[in-house]
Design an enzyme around this catalytic site. Structure first.
Site, PDB file in Angstrom:
ATOM      1  N   HIS A  92       0.843  -1.211   0.000  1.00 30.34           N
ATOM      2  CA  HIS A  92       0.000   0.000   0.000  1.00 30.34           C
ATOM      3  C   HIS A  92       0.877   1.259   0.000  1.00 30.34           C
ATOM      4  O   HIS A  92       0.677   2.166  -0.821  1.00 30.34           O
ATOM      5  CB  HIS A  92      -0.922  -0.019   1.226  1.00 30.34           C
ATOM      6  CG  HIS A  92      -1.831   1.144   1.323  1.00 30.34           C
ATOM      7  ND1 HIS A  92      -3.168   1.079   0.993  1.00 30.34           N
ATOM      8  CD2 HIS A  92      -1.611   2.426   1.717  1.00 30.34           C
ATOM      9  CE1 HIS A  92      -3.720   2.272   1.179  1.00 30.34           C
ATOM     10  NE2 HIS A  92      -2.794   3.109   1.632  1.00 30.34           N
ATOM     11  N   GLU A  93       1.837   1.305   0.894  1.00 36.23           N
ATOM     12  CA  GLU A  93       2.673   2.500   1.013  1.00 36.23           C
ATOM     13  C   GLU A  93       3.608   2.655  -0.185  1.00 36.23           C
ATOM     14  O   GLU A  93       3.931   3.775  -0.583  1.00 36.23           O
ATOM     15  CB  GLU A  93       3.442   2.487   2.334  1.00 36.23           C
ATOM     16  CG  GLU A  93       2.559   2.463   3.585  1.00 36.23           C
ATOM     17  CD  GLU A  93       1.520   3.587   3.654  1.00 36.23           C
ATOM     18  OE1 GLU A  93       1.759   4.679   3.101  1.00 36.23           O
ATOM     19  OE2 GLU A  93       0.463   3.367   4.278  1.00 36.23           O
ATOM     20  N   HIS A  96       1.878   4.592  -2.817  1.00 34.82           N
ATOM     21  CA  HIS A  96       1.997   6.031  -2.547  1.00 34.82           C
ATOM     22  C   HIS A  96       3.374   6.543  -2.979  1.00 34.82           C
ATOM     23  O   HIS A  96       3.489   7.613  -3.589  1.00 34.82           O
ATOM     24  CB  HIS A  96       1.792   6.346  -1.068  1.00 34.82           C
ATOM     25  CG  HIS A  96       0.408   6.132  -0.571  1.00 34.82           C
ATOM     26  ND1 HIS A  96      -0.717   6.483  -1.279  1.00 34.82           N
ATOM     27  CD2 HIS A  96      -0.036   5.592   0.600  1.00 34.82           C
ATOM     28  CE1 HIS A  96      -1.795   6.175  -0.573  1.00 34.82           C
ATOM     29  NE2 HIS A  96      -1.408   5.631   0.569  1.00 34.82           N
TER      30      HIS A  96
END
Length: 190
Positions: A92-93, A96
């Site tokens: 997920h990160e 980003h």
């Protein structure tokens, strides 16, 4: 003041073990195929991701991890206690981080930019896979993924002071179709 030194020592030992366990899980996560692909794509985009980009820490917030531009990814050792969760946070990160790398004008204070990256991270990381939602207590059969992504985007945007009031939902709605359908660096959503 009266301190219980034995209790403090036990607490420090527990935190140390928690951090060491998390650091080990981070290293194991780096062998995950999605993590490898994201790192390779960031390297190609001119943003190499070295192992020191990832760190474990004890967090006071309710998130499993966070990407900080220019610093890297922090995994909250006290929030994610198993390998699958740590790997999920890293994927997920990294999405980003990929968005931050590829966008020349990425502005995390811009609610629409933040919303777009959250939509993409929710969709591409598998955060809202049916099994994960079931484990969170959400039993909806049809439409669960998009509902989950929207719920999680709104939770993340709530922590952004530039997304006050209706700005968060308005921003998410405005970018939804474009960002949900943007699967870069993958050909399709994994």
């Amino acid at each position: 003041m009266n301190f219980d030194l034995d209790k403090l020592r036990r607490s420090d030992a527990t935190l140390d073990k928690c951090l060491k366990d998390c650091e080990g899980m981070i290293q194991k996560s780096l062998n995950n195929p999605l993590v490898k692909t994201l790192r390779e794509q960031m390297e190609k985009a001119g943003c190499p991701v070295k192992d020191k980009f990832f760190k474990a820490t004890i967090c006071l917030n309710s998130y499993g991890g966070v990407f900080t531009p220019g610093k890297g990814i922090t995994v909250c050792a006290n929030k994610k206690q198993n390998q699958d969760n740590v790997t999920q946070v890293i994927i997920h990160e990294l999405i980003h981080a990929f968005d931050d790398c590829r966008a020349a004008n990425m502005d995390w204070t811009n609610c629409a930019h933040h919303a777009c990256s959250e939509v993409r991270a929710g969709h591409l990381s598998g955060d809202c896979h049916y099994k994960r939602e079931l484990l969170r207590g959400f039993l909806r059969i049809k439409g669960h993924e998009q509902e989950c992504i929207k719920r999680r985007v709104m939770k993340s945007l709530a922590s952004n002071p530039f997304c006050a009031g209706s700005a968060a939902k308005d921003s998410m709605d405005a970018v939804w179709n474009t960002c949900y359908n943007d699967t870069a660096p993958f050909e399709k959503a994994p």
